[in-house]
Enzyme design. Sequence first.
Site, PDB file in Angstrom:
ATOM      1  N   ASP A 122     -16.433 -11.121  -5.516  1.00  0.00           N
ATOM      2  CA  ASP A 122     -17.131 -10.071  -6.257  1.00  0.00           C
ATOM      3  C   ASP A 122     -16.481  -9.765  -7.599  1.00  0.00           C
ATOM      4  O   ASP A 122     -17.181  -9.533  -8.595  1.00  0.00           O
ATOM      5  CB  ASP A 122     -17.238  -8.791  -5.412  1.00  0.00           C
ATOM      6  CG  ASP A 122     -15.889  -8.335  -4.891  1.00  0.00           C
ATOM      7  OD1 ASP A 122     -15.246  -9.119  -4.159  1.00  0.00           O
ATOM      8  OD2 ASP A 122     -15.465  -7.211  -5.222  1.00  0.00           O
ATOM      9  N   GLU A 154      -9.079 -14.377  -5.270  1.00  0.00           N
ATOM     10  CA  GLU A 154     -10.012 -13.858  -4.270  1.00  0.00           C
ATOM     11  C   GLU A 154     -10.359 -14.958  -3.274  1.00  0.00           C
ATOM     12  O   GLU A 154     -10.318 -16.139  -3.612  1.00  0.00           O
ATOM     13  CB  GLU A 154     -11.318 -13.407  -4.950  1.00  0.00           C
ATOM     14  CG  GLU A 154     -11.188 -12.132  -5.754  1.00  0.00           C
ATOM     15  CD  GLU A 154     -12.546 -11.654  -6.266  1.00  0.00           C
ATOM     16  OE1 GLU A 154     -13.211 -12.425  -7.002  1.00  0.00           O
ATOM     17  OE2 GLU A 154     -12.942 -10.521  -5.919  1.00  0.00           O
ATOM     18  N   LYS A 176       0.792  -1.233   0.000  1.00  0.00           N
ATOM     19  CA  LYS A 176       0.000   0.000   0.000  1.00  0.00           C
ATOM     20  C   LYS A 176       0.826   1.286   0.000  1.00  0.00           C
ATOM     21  O   LYS A 176       0.372   2.331  -0.464  1.00  0.00           O
ATOM     22  CB  LYS A 176      -0.916   0.012   1.228  1.00  0.00           C
ATOM     23  CG  LYS A 176      -2.023  -1.033   1.193  1.00  0.00           C
ATOM     24  CD  LYS A 176      -3.167  -0.575   0.311  1.00  0.00           C
ATOM     25  CE  LYS A 176      -4.351  -1.533   0.385  1.00  0.00           C
ATOM     26  NZ  LYS A 176      -5.423  -1.119  -0.540  1.00  0.00           N
ATOM     27  N   GLY A 219     -15.512 -13.931  -0.951  1.00  0.00           N
ATOM     28  CA  GLY A 219     -15.500 -12.545  -1.450  1.00  0.00           C
ATOM     29  C   GLY A 219     -15.154 -12.518  -2.924  1.00  0.00           C
ATOM     30  O   GLY A 219     -14.202 -11.854  -3.344  1.00  0.00           O
TER      31      GLY A 219
END
Lengths: 322, 322
Positions: B213, B207, B56, B211
């Site tokens: 999606d 994933e 990040k 989850g």
Amino acid sequence: MPDTPPVTLRDVQDAAARIKGVAHRTPVLRSRTLDELVGAEVFLKCENLQRVGAFKFRGAYNAASRLSAAQLAKGIAAYSSGNHAQAVALAARELGTTAVIVMPEDSPRAKLEATAGYGAEIVTYDRYTGDRVAIGEALAAERGLALIPPYEHPHVIAGQGTAALELIEEAGELDALVVPVGGGGLIAGSATAAKGLLPGIRVVGVEPEAGDDTKRSLAAGHRVSVPVPRTIADGQAADIPGELTFSLNQRLVDDISLVGDDQIGDAMRFAFERLKTVLEPSGASGLAALLAHRVAPLPRRIGVVLSGGNVGAERFAEIVAG
Amino acid sequence: MPDTPPVTLRDVQDAAARIKGVAHRTPVLRSRTLDELVGAEVFLKCENLQRVGAFKFRGAYNAASRLSAAQLAKGIAAYSSGNHAQAVALAARELGTTAVIVMPEDSPRAKLEATAGYGAEIVTYDRYTGDRVAIGEALAAERGLALIPPYEHPHVIAGQGTAALELIEEAGELDALVVPVGGGGLIAGSATAAKGLLPGIRVVGVEPEAGDDTKRSLAAGHRVSVPVPRTIADGQAADIPGELTFSLNQRLVDDISLVGDDQIGDAMRFAFERLKTVLEPSGASGLAALLAHRVAPLPRRIGVVLSGGNVGAERFAEIVAG
């Protein structure tokens, strides 16, 4: 004319050429947080990322690779309850020969399985009644095997020294090198390499407080034994220095720092939380000495050997989760 | 004339120049054991060793560094309960500005402390009644702060892509790149870099089963939401892909593999025991997909991003000691 020491920089450089492409050239880790906490630039040589999870593979492979083809056809042997067992087993496999490893029958199952997993034959003995040296020597004599000792051998010591050689190649000029001390092979080889390359470097060994046999021996000027050490640093639970390693360390080691089990645990936790790396207790003792400010005077640029990472999940959890 | 995508290889290369010397160039780990288990050559990009312990920081710093001096004088803001919080806090400190981070009041104390430790101001909210986006936007408007989103921003995505750029620079030609998918920023940036450099590379997202999606959205051809995922991979508990990230991933991602929590735990244990490295659940999901043989057809040379290593000691112990 000064006498030639039993292990020289040249021996370590020869070992480096032999292990190249077989042993990992392990990474050197930096951490700004660590530098701030210690107040110096710290270079961490990650031997926990070495094959078999510890520096031991360097020495075992170097020694085994120098045996004659005739000897390799017969096989090799070792006695060890620790990382040296796996190191010799893997060295044998890499050289296309077989290994017999003498291990205590109550060794952790993971260690027995890992050693067997490299294709070695395991011979167990009762650690309370058996003598592993006698068993190992009898086996070797009977079957014609070459015994590879964990530290009392110039080729083993030269192999271990390649860790320091690589560290200095990568980090450049260092003011000090901090190395865990068990039987003394890693520090003897590392100090040989370090002082050969950088004559002004200070070499600091680290022992657990309960196992300060090398510190006492250096102070006494001869090998001194201590009661069998009770420490979480099982790889450093030696009660007397090796003869050969001590003769080298007397010339090469400038100082020994001592660390307690709590400080070793703190260093393992720091390595987990901040470095995201797994260290076994012995592997963390050099880092522990720095974090506990037990290396004095403080050097400006410091190399540290993180010597191994073999620790069971439950034990690790117990220490790190505190 | 084809339209220009919102993030290009050039953007990732620009980001690489900006983060140089500030973010770590993380090591690429190899393991013969892993290669044997998977049946391919695997290159592990260790973003768990990145500053703040996760990829990040790359995106947060790239985005923050592009703000005007006037904006930097006012400060930056973010809302995050995870690694993005620390990433923005550290980016602010590195750029000599201040950060306000909106975090749930019941965030783990270690995360609150780590974020505050980088000098950020923490504003907490009740995750059951509060709306973090509204709170973050109101704060930003009120104080004139620039909000840095966790993935829905071209500069954030370009920054994350530098992980893949470095991996390919080091590993050379790869047949596939395996990347964990949460909001989709890491894979969008990484796929941009990877396909820009190696047009034939296959990009596989991973994933958690609970989850999925992005997998469902790719199959449907539009963004689909799933019930709030219950998974140990907290960094991948997104219930709908980002708009910007999805538009990129639709063009660039070839396939999504799913992994269960057990497989993620197995991968964390493998990383602990064999790689001696600490992964958080989300950080292990790419490795989990390979170890569980869920990447098919199997490529010959595979890059995997190990995206982070921030996990508390107790949680880690629970998962790894099994």
